[in-house]
Write an enzyme that holds these catalytic residues in place. Sequence first.
Site, PDB file in Angstrom:
ATOM      1  N   ARG A  59       8.846   7.984   0.041  1.00 12.14           N
ATOM      2  CA  ARG A  59       8.479   6.981  -0.962  1.00 12.14           C
ATOM      3  C   ARG A  59       7.564   5.902  -0.388  1.00 12.14           C
ATOM      4  O   ARG A  59       7.527   5.697   0.828  1.00 12.14           O
ATOM      5  CB  ARG A  59       9.749   6.350  -1.526  1.00 12.14           C
ATOM      6  CG  ARG A  59      10.496   7.312  -2.433  1.00 12.14           C
ATOM      7  CD  ARG A  59      11.885   6.803  -2.717  1.00 12.14           C
ATOM      8  NE  ARG A  59      12.732   6.983  -1.549  1.00 12.14           N
ATOM      9  CZ  ARG A  59      13.965   7.480  -1.572  1.00 12.14           C
ATOM     10  NH1 ARG A  59      14.495   7.839  -2.720  1.00 12.14           N
ATOM     11  NH2 ARG A  59      14.656   7.606  -0.468  1.00 12.14           N
ATOM     12  N   ASP A  60       6.868   5.234  -1.329  1.00 12.81           N
ATOM     13  CA  ASP A  60       5.939   4.164  -0.953  1.00 12.81           C
ATOM     14  C   ASP A  60       6.742   2.877  -0.755  1.00 12.81           C
ATOM     15  O   ASP A  60       6.481   1.868  -1.400  1.00 12.81           O
ATOM     16  CB  ASP A  60       4.894   4.031  -2.078  1.00 12.81           C
ATOM     17  CG  ASP A  60       3.766   3.068  -1.710  1.00 12.81           C
ATOM     18  OD1 ASP A  60       3.658   2.710  -0.524  1.00 12.81           O
ATOM     19  OD2 ASP A  60       3.021   2.675  -2.621  1.00 12.81           O
ATOM     20  N   SER A  61       7.714   2.967   0.122  1.00  7.36           N
ATOM     21  CA  SER A  61       8.613   1.827   0.349  1.00  7.36           C
ATOM     22  C   SER A  61       8.801   1.619   1.843  1.00  7.36           C
ATOM     23  O   SER A  61       9.909   1.362   2.308  1.00  7.36           O
ATOM     24  CB  SER A  61       9.975   2.096  -0.304  1.00  7.36           C
ATOM     25  OG  SER A  61       9.820   2.363  -1.672  1.00  7.36           O
ATOM     26  N   LYS A 122       8.151  -3.153   1.100  1.00 10.00           N
ATOM     27  CA  LYS A 122       7.512  -3.308  -0.207  1.00 10.00           C
ATOM     28  C   LYS A 122       7.908  -2.170  -1.158  1.00 10.00           C
ATOM     29  O   LYS A 122       8.486  -1.160  -0.742  1.00 10.00           O
ATOM     30  CB  LYS A 122       5.993  -3.394  -0.055  1.00 10.00           C
ATOM     31  CG  LYS A 122       5.287  -2.255   0.664  1.00 10.00           C
ATOM     32  CD  LYS A 122       5.194  -0.926  -0.069  1.00 10.00           C
ATOM     33  CE  LYS A 122       4.489  -1.003  -1.383  1.00 10.00           C
ATOM     34  NZ  LYS A 122       3.046  -0.794  -1.254  1.00 10.00           N
ATOM     35  N   ASN A 124       6.066   0.052  -4.510  1.00  8.88           N
ATOM     36  CA  ASN A 124       4.783   0.280  -5.170  1.00  8.88           C
ATOM     37  C   ASN A 124       4.654  -0.621  -6.397  1.00  8.88           C
ATOM     38  O   ASN A 124       5.614  -0.822  -7.142  1.00  8.88           O
ATOM     39  CB  ASN A 124       4.650   1.763  -5.565  1.00  8.88           C
ATOM     40  CG  ASN A 124       3.282   2.053  -6.127  1.00  8.88           C
ATOM     41  OD1 ASN A 124       3.020   1.831  -7.307  1.00  8.88           O
ATOM     42  ND2 ASN A 124       2.389   2.519  -5.273  1.00  8.88           N
TER      43      ASN A 124
END
Length: 545
Positions: A59-61, A122, A124
Amino acid sequence: MTDPSSPRRTALFRELLHSPELEFLCEAHNGISAKIAEEAGFKALWAGGLCMSAQFGVRDSNEASWTQVLEMLEFMADATRLPIMLDGDTGYGNFNNVRRLVRKLEQRSIAAVCIEDKLYPKTNSFIDGDKQELAEIDEFCSRIKAGKDAQQDDDFAIITRVEAFIAGWGLDEALKRAEAYHAAGSDGILIHSALSHPAEVLAFKKEWADRSPVVIVPTKYYSTPTDVFREAGFSLAIWANHLLRAAIVAMRDCAETMHREQSLISVEDRVAPVKEIFRLQGASELQEAEERYLPQQGDEARVIVLAASRGAALGELTATRPKTMVEVQGKPLLAHIVSAYNASGIKRLTVVRGYAAEAVDLQGVDYVDNDDYANTSELISLQYALDADPDDSRDLYISFGDVIFKRYILDSLAEHEEDFVIAVDTDWRESVNRGRAADYVSCSEPYSRRAFNSRVLVQTAGEELAENDIHGEWTGVMRVRSSALPLLRAAVSAISADPSNRKAKLHQLLAALAADGNDIRAVYTTGHWLDVDSIEDVVAAGNFS
Ligand code: SPV
Ligand code: MG
């Protein structure tokens, strides 16, 4: 290594950032996508967090660590000459993480980084953006200042991304933040919006005017004509995720088709040819480099396989083909021999044919015919092959066409430096007991554990040696150094010059070479080879492993 004649990527990026035209960055997430974007004509790349993490399957985390991202950036920078802007998320921590990031990016020729005013880890911007917490302005400014202080190259750019619209704040907050970031040293503002129309970014640009370049990511407002961005005076537009999204559609379609059809027929024309992968990888450059740096073909060994005789003792089995084409374990003896050499990296084989030459038709080898096979034997066949190829630049192996052997025998011959090296089987008594014709050799010392390490030389060879003099049986595999090939040719010619030697065998050559004082190194082995002289041998070869 950076090509000193090519412009610095940081300078190229800065030029784009300040160009009066609207410029475009294409997303790339690994080496091959970077290359594809470059070939399509893009002048710069966006290493987006969304796609970089997605190609890792996470994931974009910040699930991929920043050093994993860095490693991928190195491949991307190596694959292209384009400036790359990293989507550095929040900078992976506080001011200290940002300054270390900047140093590491410069070391990998990355031209710019974009950091956004949120908190680590963070999320997305398109996932519940309005619930996302923004960084304190002062704290975020410390990240910008530390990054700017850390950069060594004045042209390295730090773009700061304002997430005020994403987090549900209005234009005033966006402008206040942009102003603070600008004052902290930011080289440009990325103003992000999750709306399907460009109202927010246009409003920002109108107020911000030209205080510094403004960058946009029109993923959600994709239907806006590009001229709208041009007219508004944006600096850069980032097509932020489209190569990965294109790949997902293509990969899924291909995978589903292959799975459904259990066949490649209908996908072949819809996928890139394998040659295209090689091209993108730059395979031809490696081939050229190999020619420059590696020893050339001329250094590789070649092989002469003596396969002219019928092997009449095999009766019906050799009625229409010579012994070398008799099958054991599903393929001809000759194919076993070729495989053993190929497995050792030796590809050039010349096979001397004679009896039923047309039946010897294996692909991938050269042929020389000894038409006088009925009146001649091994030595004359060898001479035919030597005469057919005057190239003495490579070492030569000589092999009997009816002898199969384990590949390690070739490797052990290659280990020794002498001009002539032969493999000698210590298990020779069985041949004597069965009264079969064999190439016996007498050596400087018999096989023993000590002989394993010492330099054992052949003293003579023959079929008729006194039993007391025999130390082993030649396996029919011999290696001759390229430097000794003129000597070999001379010895062969000297023997064949005597008409009574038309039927000379190779043991006669070995005896003559030894008698002339040449060193023929004997490498003792036990078993692991087999010559096929009789029907029993064919049966035994079926179990050879
Ligand atoms: C990215 O490409 O990772 C971005 C742009 O940050 S967005 O996904 O729109 O947040
Ligand atoms: Mg991102």
